[in-house]
Scaffold this active site. Structure first.
Site, PDB file in Angstrom:
ATOM      1  N   TYR A  87      23.515  -5.425-175.174  1.00  0.00           N
ATOM      2  CA  TYR A  87      23.356  -6.339-176.316  1.00  0.00           C
ATOM      3  C   TYR A  87      24.469  -6.137-177.353  1.00  0.00           C
ATOM      4  O   TYR A  87      24.939  -7.081-177.976  1.00  0.00           O
ATOM      5  CB  TYR A  87      21.955  -6.205-176.921  1.00  0.00           C
TER       6      TYR A  87
ATOM      7  N   ASN B 296      19.486 -19.949-177.581  1.00  0.00           N
ATOM      8  CA  ASN B 296      20.585 -18.994-177.682  1.00  0.00           C
ATOM      9  C   ASN B 296      20.300 -17.961-178.760  1.00  0.00           C
ATOM     10  O   ASN B 296      19.599 -18.242-179.748  1.00  0.00           O
ATOM     11  CB  ASN B 296      21.905 -19.727-177.984  1.00  0.00           C
TER      12      ASN B 296
ATOM     13  N   HIS C 188      14.249 -17.822-178.942  1.00  0.00           N
ATOM     14  CA  HIS C 188      14.361 -16.531-178.241  1.00  0.00           C
ATOM     15  C   HIS C 188      15.007 -15.452-179.101  1.00  0.00           C
ATOM     16  O   HIS C 188      15.572 -14.495-178.565  1.00  0.00           O
ATOM     17  CB  HIS C 188      15.121 -16.710-176.926  1.00  0.00           C
TER      18      HIS C 188
ATOM     19  N   CYS D 226      10.802   4.790-189.833  1.00  0.00           N
ATOM     20  CA  CYS D 226       9.798   5.659-189.163  1.00  0.00           C
ATOM     21  C   CYS D 226      10.426   6.573-188.120  1.00  0.00           C
ATOM     22  O   CYS D 226       9.725   7.312-187.430  1.00  0.00           O
ATOM     23  CB  CYS D 226       8.728   4.785-188.488  1.00  0.00           C
TER      24      CYS D 226
ATOM     25  N   GLY E 135      23.289 -28.100-172.289  1.00  0.00           N
ATOM     26  CA  GLY E 135      23.767 -26.809-171.788  1.00  0.00           C
ATOM     27  C   GLY E 135      22.664 -25.830-171.445  1.00  0.00           C
ATOM     28  O   GLY E 135      22.766 -24.634-171.721  1.00  0.00           O
ATOM     29  N   THR E 136      21.591 -26.359-170.822  1.00  0.00           N
ATOM     30  CA  THR E 136      20.541 -25.447-170.379  1.00  0.00           C
ATOM     31  C   THR E 136      20.129 -25.798-168.960  1.00  0.00           C
ATOM     32  O   THR E 136      20.040 -26.955-168.584  1.00  0.00           O
ATOM     33  CB  THR E 136      19.311 -25.464-171.318  1.00  0.00           C
ATOM     34  N   SER E 137      19.865 -24.752-168.183  1.00  0.00           N
ATOM     35  CA  SER E 137      19.442 -24.955-166.797  1.00  0.00           C
ATOM     36  C   SER E 137      17.981 -25.378-166.731  1.00  0.00           C
ATOM     37  O   SER E 137      17.465 -25.685-165.658  1.00  0.00           O
ATOM     38  CB  SER E 137      19.637 -23.660-166.006  1.00  0.00           C
TER      39      SER E 137
ATOM     40  N   ASN F 299      25.167 -31.913-169.450  1.00  0.00           N
ATOM     41  CA  ASN F 299      25.368 -30.745-168.595  1.00  0.00           C
ATOM     42  C   ASN F 299      26.313 -31.154-167.469  1.00  0.00           C
ATOM     43  O   ASN F 299      26.129 -32.218-166.886  1.00  0.00           O
ATOM     44  CB  ASN F 299      24.007 -30.314-168.008  1.00  0.00           C
ATOM     45  N   PRO F 300      27.327 -30.302-167.146  1.00  0.00           N
ATOM     46  CA  PRO F 300      28.203 -30.689-166.027  1.00  0.00           C
ATOM     47  C   PRO F 300      27.494 -30.619-164.670  1.00  0.00           C
ATOM     48  O   PRO F 300      27.926 -31.220-163.699  1.00  0.00           O
ATOM     49  CB  PRO F 300      29.348 -29.668-166.087  1.00  0.00           C
TER      50      PRO F 300
HETATM   51  C1  BV8 Z   1       6.634 -16.187-172.126  1.00  0.00           C
HETATM   52  C2  BV8 Z   1      16.741 -14.068-174.914  1.00  0.00           C
HETATM   53  C3  BV8 Z   1       4.425 -15.561-171.770  1.00  0.00           C
HETATM   54  C4  BV8 Z   1      17.163 -12.750-174.350  1.00  0.00           C
HETATM   55  C5  BV8 Z   1      15.803 -15.303-173.032  1.00  0.00           C
HETATM   56  C6  BV8 Z   1       5.410 -20.596-167.320  1.00  0.00           C
HETATM   57  C7  BV8 Z   1       4.915 -20.593-168.630  1.00  0.00           C
HETATM   58  C8  BV8 Z   1       5.199 -19.538-169.483  1.00  0.00           C
HETATM   59  C9  BV8 Z   1       6.020 -18.482-169.053  1.00  0.00           C
HETATM   60  C10 BV8 Z   1       6.518 -18.493-167.757  1.00  0.00           C
HETATM   61  C11 BV8 Z   1       6.216 -19.535-166.901  1.00  0.00           C
HETATM   62  N1  BV8 Z   1       6.816 -19.277-165.705  1.00  0.00           N
HETATM   63  C12 BV8 Z   1       7.497 -18.117-165.800  1.00  0.00           C
HETATM   64  C13 BV8 Z   1       7.334 -17.604-167.020  1.00  0.00           C
HETATM   65  C14 BV8 Z   1       7.917 -16.367-167.486  1.00  0.00           C
HETATM   66  C15 BV8 Z   1       9.306 -16.547-168.070  1.00  0.00           C
HETATM   67  C16 BV8 Z   1      10.128 -17.567-167.360  1.00  0.00           C
HETATM   68  O1  BV8 Z   1      10.209 -18.721-167.782  1.00  0.00           O
HETATM   69  N2  BV8 Z   1      10.781 -17.133-166.299  1.00  0.00           N
HETATM   70  C17 BV8 Z   1      11.675 -18.014-165.569  1.00  0.00           C
HETATM   71  C18 BV8 Z   1      12.817 -17.195-164.982  1.00  0.00           C
HETATM   72  C19 BV8 Z   1      10.887 -18.750-164.515  1.00  0.00           C
HETATM   73  N3  BV8 Z   1       9.184 -16.894-169.468  1.00  0.00           N
HETATM   74  C20 BV8 Z   1       9.035 -15.891-170.343  1.00  0.00           C
HETATM   75  O2  BV8 Z   1       8.919 -14.728-170.025  1.00  0.00           O
HETATM   76  C21 BV8 Z   1       8.989 -16.292-171.807  1.00  0.00           C
HETATM   77  N4  BV8 Z   1       7.808 -15.677-172.368  1.00  0.00           N
HETATM   78  O3  BV8 Z   1       6.441 -17.254-171.650  1.00  0.00           O
HETATM   79  O4  BV8 Z   1       5.641 -15.314-172.444  1.00  0.00           O
HETATM   80  C22 BV8 Z   1       3.419 -14.917-172.584  1.00  0.00           C
HETATM   81  C23 BV8 Z   1       2.432 -15.697-173.142  1.00  0.00           C
HETATM   82  C24 BV8 Z   1       1.474 -15.102-173.870  1.00  0.00           C
HETATM   83  C25 BV8 Z   1       1.495 -13.710-174.063  1.00  0.00           C
HETATM   84  C26 BV8 Z   1       2.524 -12.934-173.515  1.00  0.00           C
HETATM   85  C27 BV8 Z   1       3.505 -13.540-172.778  1.00  0.00           C
HETATM   86  C28 BV8 Z   1      10.159 -15.732-172.590  1.00  0.00           C
HETATM   87  C29 BV8 Z   1      11.442 -16.274-172.070  1.00  0.00           C
HETATM   88  C30 BV8 Z   1      12.586 -15.876-173.003  1.00  0.00           C
HETATM   89  C31 BV8 Z   1      13.489 -14.902-172.300  1.00  0.00           C
HETATM   90  N5  BV8 Z   1      14.668 -14.647-173.134  1.00  0.00           N
HETATM   91  N6  BV8 Z   1      16.834 -15.106-173.864  1.00  0.00           N
HETATM   92  C32 BV8 Z   1      18.642 -12.688-174.088  1.00  0.00           C
HETATM   93  O5  BV8 Z   1      19.377 -13.645-174.430  1.00  0.00           O
HETATM   94  O6  BV8 Z   1      19.075 -11.647-173.543  1.00  0.00           O
HETATM   95  S1  BV8 Z   1      15.967 -16.454-171.811  1.00  0.00           S
HETATM   96  C33 BV8 Z   1      17.597 -16.921-171.615  1.00  0.00           C
HETATM   97  O7  BV8 Z   1      17.751 -17.511-170.329  1.00  0.00           O
HETATM   98  C34 BV8 Z   1      18.038 -18.037-172.517  1.00  0.00           C
HETATM   99  O8  BV8 Z   1      17.581 -17.835-173.810  1.00  0.00           O
HETATM  100  C35 BV8 Z   1      17.510 -19.286-171.872  1.00  0.00           C
HETATM  101  O9  BV8 Z   1      16.228 -19.597-172.338  1.00  0.00           O
HETATM  102  C36 BV8 Z   1      17.347 -18.866-170.440  1.00  0.00           C
HETATM  103  C37 BV8 Z   1      18.139 -19.727-169.507  1.00  0.00           C
HETATM  104  O10 BV8 Z   1      19.435 -19.772-169.961  1.00  0.00           O
HETATM  105  P1  BV8 Z   1      20.147 -21.167-170.342  1.00  0.00           P
HETATM  106  O11 BV8 Z   1      20.259 -21.171-171.817  1.00  0.00           O
HETATM  107  O12 BV8 Z   1      19.537 -22.340-169.699  1.00  0.00           O
HETATM  108  O13 BV8 Z   1      21.482 -20.847-169.682  1.00  0.00           O
HETATM  109  P2  BV8 Z   1      21.753 -20.715-168.123  1.00  0.00           P
HETATM  110  O14 BV8 Z   1      22.802 -19.683-167.971  1.00  0.00           O
HETATM  111  O15 BV8 Z   1      20.485 -20.592-167.358  1.00  0.00           O
HETATM  112  O16 BV8 Z   1      22.340 -22.143-167.795  1.00  0.00           O
HETATM  113  C38 BV8 Z   1      23.477 -22.580-168.483  1.00  0.00           C
HETATM  114  C39 BV8 Z   1      23.533 -24.072-168.291  1.00  0.00           C
HETATM  115  O17 BV8 Z   1      24.636 -24.561-169.026  1.00  0.00           O
HETATM  116  C40 BV8 Z   1      23.755 -24.475-166.832  1.00  0.00           C
HETATM  117  O18 BV8 Z   1      22.890 -25.545-166.525  1.00  0.00           O
HETATM  118  C41 BV8 Z   1      25.218 -24.927-166.815  1.00  0.00           C
HETATM  119  O19 BV8 Z   1      25.424 -25.979-165.885  1.00  0.00           O
HETATM  120  C42 BV8 Z   1      25.375 -25.432-168.211  1.00  0.00           C
HETATM  121  N7  BV8 Z   1      26.742 -25.398-168.726  1.00  0.00           N
HETATM  122  C43 BV8 Z   1      27.733 -24.509-168.443  1.00  0.00           C
HETATM  123  N8  BV8 Z   1      28.830 -24.821-169.174  1.00  0.00           N
HETATM  124  C44 BV8 Z   1      28.508 -25.922-169.927  1.00  0.00           C
HETATM  125  C45 BV8 Z   1      27.184 -26.277-169.654  1.00  0.00           C
HETATM  126  N9  BV8 Z   1      26.571 -27.318-170.229  1.00  0.00           N
HETATM  127  C46 BV8 Z   1      27.287 -28.032-171.127  1.00  0.00           C
HETATM  128  N10 BV8 Z   1      28.569 -27.743-171.455  1.00  0.00           N
HETATM  129  C47 BV8 Z   1      29.201 -26.704-170.883  1.00  0.00           C
HETATM  130  N11 BV8 Z   1      30.479 -26.424-171.220  1.00  0.00           N
HETATM  131 ZN    ZN Z   2      10.281   2.052-187.392  1.00  0.00          ZN
END
Ligand code: BV8
Ligand code: ZN
Length: 255
Positions: free
Chosen positions: A68, A103, A120, A159, A196-198, A222-223
């Protein structure tokens, strides 16, 4: 020169409430890798989804904190790109525009966007894992982001507990108020952009569906294909830094 359908231009000109949902692709033209990119340096053999979890931090706090800090250093060296700037400009051209971002960087804010809803968390808001007290980073930026390395997390000044990144990890709940606000915005808007999100991570990926269910116009930028094509009214295939400025120009330049 990009051409946009007149129907889309008219819809945007008439829009009162616009929501812009952004993901890592929005920041990629600033030089920040997305989750789909191969991770560089120490973490090239790890999947971001493996590292962005409480379990990874418990198992190896120095590895995760180092990752991080590498990302935070990178963000501090990068600048908002023309996509962030176009979104900020739109906020002054539309009666009511809100940015909802997945983001954890601050590039929307640094481009001038106001009231950004972070689903997030943020790289810039670490807190104590034990007492949740906010941790204030020392003034100096983290080490050179090149490659990154293991770093011991800071100790909480309140703490003595372990400080953790201020982000939402997989398996953690989203900040309740922010998630409620995001759902409210998506269900009350005329247009929702998904930029820009998958669209793979939930519950954030539900927002375009929530907007669609209320007959909002959904526009993807998105591309690549994401699977959201079945939901969107317009799928603008291209880079956000290219499409968004052209769209702002086409819709609002001569109004
Ligand atoms: C939760 C912070 C539950 C950290 C991130 C159904 C319902 C609820 C939850 C779930 C569910 N199914 C599964 C889950 C669990 C999980 C989940 O969704 N898993 C996925 C893998 C299936 N969800 C969770 O755990 C969430 N929590 O639901 O809690 C709960 C409920 C009650 C009580 C307790 C618990 C929490 C999810 C948050 C995780 N943290 N980020 C960090 O940054 O390190 S997620 C992180 O990845 C991002 O924030 C984003 O959300 C995610 C995906 O990334 P993207 O932003 O989409 O980027 P990615 O790289 O994937 O894609 C980039 C895109 O850009 C591509 O499409 C590409 O083509 C495009 N691109 C590239 N260049 C360009 C462009 N587009 C435009 N212009 C360009 N130039
Ligand atoms: Zn503390």
């Amino acid at each position: 020169m990009l051409n946009f359908e007149q129907r889309l231009i008219d819809r945007l000109r008439a829009a009162q409430r616009i929501v812009v949902l952004t993901g890592a692709g929005t920041s990629s033209e600033s030089g920040i890798p997305t989750f789909r990119d191969v991770l560089t340096g120490l973490w090239e053999n790890f999947d971001a989804q493996q590292l962005a979890t409480p379990q990874a931090f418990d198992a190896d706090p120095e590895m995760v904190w180092g990752w991080y800090e590498w990302r935070r250093g990178l963000v501090m060296q990068c600048l908002p790109n023309s996509a962030h700037q176009a979104i900020a400009a739109m906020q002054d051209l539309v009666p009511d525009l809100s940015v909802v971002t997945q983001n954890v960087d601050d590039l929307h804010e640094r481009a001038g966007s106001r009231d950004v809803v972070h689903l997030h968390g943020s790289l810039h808001e670490p807190r104590c894992r034990d007492c949740a007290a906010p941790y204030v980073f020392p003034a100096a930026a983290p080490d050179e982001p090149g490659g990154g390395r293991r770093l011991p997390p800071p100790v909480c000044t309140e703490c003595g507990g372990m400080v953790r990144p201020g982000v939402v990890w997989f398996g953690e709940s989203l900040p309740v108020d922010n998630w409620l606000r995001a759902q409210e915005l998506a269900s009350g808007c005329d247009v929702l952009f998904s930029v820009g999100t998958s669209s793979l991570v939930y519950p954030a990926a539900n927002l375009p569906h929530i907007a669609r269910a209320e007959n909002a116009c959904v526009v993807q930028i998105n591309p690549q294909a994401t699977g959201l094509e079945t939901v969107v009214d317009y799928d603008l295939q291209g880079k956000a830094g290219h499409v968004l400025p052209a769209l702002v120009q086409a819709v609002w330049a001569d109004t």
